[in-house]
Motif scaffolding. Structure first.
Motif, PDB file in Angstrom:
ATOM      1  N   PRO A 131       0.842  -1.206   0.000  1.00 13.38           N
ATOM      2  CA  PRO A 131       0.000   0.000   0.000  1.00 13.38           C
ATOM      3  C   PRO A 131       0.874   1.251   0.000  1.00 13.38           C
ATOM      4  CG  PRO A 131       0.082  -0.913   2.196  1.00 13.38           C
ATOM      5  CD  PRO A 131       0.793  -1.888   1.294  1.00 13.38           C
ATOM      6  N   PRO A 132       0.336   2.352  -0.488  1.00 11.29           N
ATOM      7  CA  PRO A 132       1.115   3.591  -0.495  1.00 11.29           C
ATOM      8  C   PRO A 132       1.384   4.062   0.933  1.00 11.29           C
ATOM      9  CG  PRO A 132      -1.167   4.028  -1.064  1.00 11.29           C
ATOM     10  CD  PRO A 132      -1.020   2.539  -0.995  1.00 11.29           C
ATOM     11  N   ASP A 133       2.503   4.703   1.112  1.00  6.69           N
ATOM     12  CA  ASP A 133       2.854   5.287   2.408  1.00  6.69           C
ATOM     13  C   ASP A 133       2.233   6.676   2.465  1.00  6.69           C
ATOM     14  OD1 ASP A 133       4.023   5.585   4.895  1.00  6.69           O
ATOM     15  OD2 ASP A 133       5.932   6.295   4.065  1.00  6.69           O
ATOM     16  N   LEU A 134       1.122   6.777   3.179  1.00  4.55           N
ATOM     17  CA  LEU A 134       0.362   8.025   3.226  1.00  4.55           C
ATOM     18  C   LEU A 134       0.333   8.561   4.649  1.00  4.55           C
ATOM     19  CD1 LEU A 134      -2.686   6.845   1.106  1.00  4.55           C
ATOM     20  CD2 LEU A 134      -0.812   8.315   0.342  1.00  4.55           C
ATOM     21  N   PRO A 135       0.262   9.876   4.792  1.00  3.24           N
ATOM     22  CA  PRO A 135       0.107  10.442   6.141  1.00  3.24           C
ATOM     23  C   PRO A 135      -1.261  10.049   6.718  1.00  3.24           C
ATOM     24  CG  PRO A 135       0.082  12.187   4.474  1.00  3.24           C
ATOM     25  CD  PRO A 135       0.350  10.896   3.762  1.00  3.24           C
ATOM     26  N   PRO A 136      -1.349   9.985   8.046  1.00 11.09           N
ATOM     27  CA  PRO A 136      -2.613   9.566   8.683  1.00 11.09           C
ATOM     28  C   PRO A 136      -3.827  10.370   8.228  1.00 11.09           C
ATOM     29  CG  PRO A 136      -0.864   9.702  10.318  1.00 11.09           C
ATOM     30  CD  PRO A 136      -0.303  10.242   9.034  1.00 11.09           C
ATOM     31  N   GLU A 137      -3.657  11.668   7.987  1.00 11.55           N
ATOM     32  CA  GLU A 137      -4.804  12.481   7.553  1.00 11.55           C
ATOM     33  C   GLU A 137      -5.314  12.016   6.191  1.00 11.55           C
ATOM     34  OE1 GLU A 137      -1.504  14.501   7.558  1.00 11.55           O
ATOM     35  OE2 GLU A 137      -1.706  13.781   9.599  1.00 11.55           O
ATOM     36  N   ALA A 138      -4.404  11.644   5.308  1.00 11.56           N
ATOM     37  CA  ALA A 138      -4.810  11.169   3.985  1.00 11.56           C
ATOM     38  C   ALA A 138      -5.525   9.827   4.095  1.00 11.56           C
ATOM     39  CB  ALA A 138      -3.596  11.051   3.068  1.00 11.56           C
ATOM     40  N   VAL A 139      -5.027   8.942   4.958  1.00 12.68           N
ATOM     41  CA  VAL A 139      -5.674   7.654   5.169  1.00 12.68           C
ATOM     42  C   VAL A 139      -7.083   7.865   5.716  1.00 12.68           C
ATOM     43  CG1 VAL A 139      -5.597   5.495   6.481  1.00 12.68           C
ATOM     44  CG2 VAL A 139      -3.502   6.395   5.435  1.00 12.68           C
ATOM     45  N   ASP A 140      -7.224   8.781   6.667  1.00 17.13           N
ATOM     46  CA  ASP A 140      -8.555   9.076   7.225  1.00 17.13           C
ATOM     47  C   ASP A 140      -9.503   9.583   6.144  1.00 17.13           C
ATOM     48  OD1 ASP A 140      -7.805   8.279   9.760  1.00 17.13           O
ATOM     49  OD2 ASP A 140      -7.456  10.324  10.493  1.00 17.13           O
ATOM     50  N   ARG A 141      -9.019  10.476   5.274  1.00 20.02           N
ATOM     51  CA  ARG A 141      -9.864  10.998   4.188  1.00 20.02           C
ATOM     52  C   ARG A 141     -10.280   9.870   3.245  1.00 20.02           C
ATOM     53  NH1 ARG A 141      -6.183  15.122   4.269  1.00 20.02           N
ATOM     54  NH2 ARG A 141      -5.151  14.370   2.393  1.00 20.02           N
ATOM     55  N   LEU A 142      -9.348   8.967   2.945  1.00 23.53           N
ATOM     56  CA  LEU A 142      -9.668   7.864   2.043  1.00 23.53           C
ATOM     57  C   LEU A 142     -10.664   6.894   2.679  1.00 23.53           C
ATOM     58  CD1 LEU A 142      -6.147   7.236   0.546  1.00 23.53           C
ATOM     59  CD2 LEU A 142      -8.164   8.088  -0.679  1.00 23.53           C
TER      60      LEU A 142
END
Length: 119
Positions: free
Chosen positions: A17-28
């Protein structure tokens, strides 16, 4: 014997999976739930929910739909979490003896806040 045919989706976490910041994961995640709620509102989803206590921790959720697999593949290609690579949607047809499985209304959370409220 006659069979009912449904389409199922196994939502999995990709091995890379892509390494995303927590805020981006929450938005997704929020976008995924909103997408799923939209499918429910259209009457396409018969049952849906997260998977718990799995042997393969990549397995995340299971969905049963009332439409053909090719249509389902297109719908899940538009899921924000799938587009971003956070989830993969594995699609298959599921045959069950006619009338054995019955589905009621499908209440699902439309946000992470609502999902967390059930804890």
């Amino acid at each position: 014997m006659r069979f009912d045919q449904h389409t199922v989706v196994l939502l999995t976490r990709p091995s890379d999976p892509p390494d995303l910041p927590p805020e981006a994961v929450d938005r997704l995640r929020h976008g995924h739930l909103a997408h799923q709620a939209g499918l429910v509102e259209q009457g396409l989803v018969l049952a849906a929910g997260p998977l718990l206590d799995v042997d393969d921790h990549g397995m995340r959720g299971f969905v049963v739909l009332s439409i053909a697999p090719d249509e389902v593949r297109g719908l899940y290609a538009d899921d924000p979490a799938v587009r971003a690579g956070l989830l993969s949607a594995r699609v298959a047809s599921w045959l069950v003896p006619e009338g054995v499985v019955r589905f009621e209304s499908v209440p699902i959370p439309v946000s992470m806040l609502e999902a967390a409220a059930g804890d």
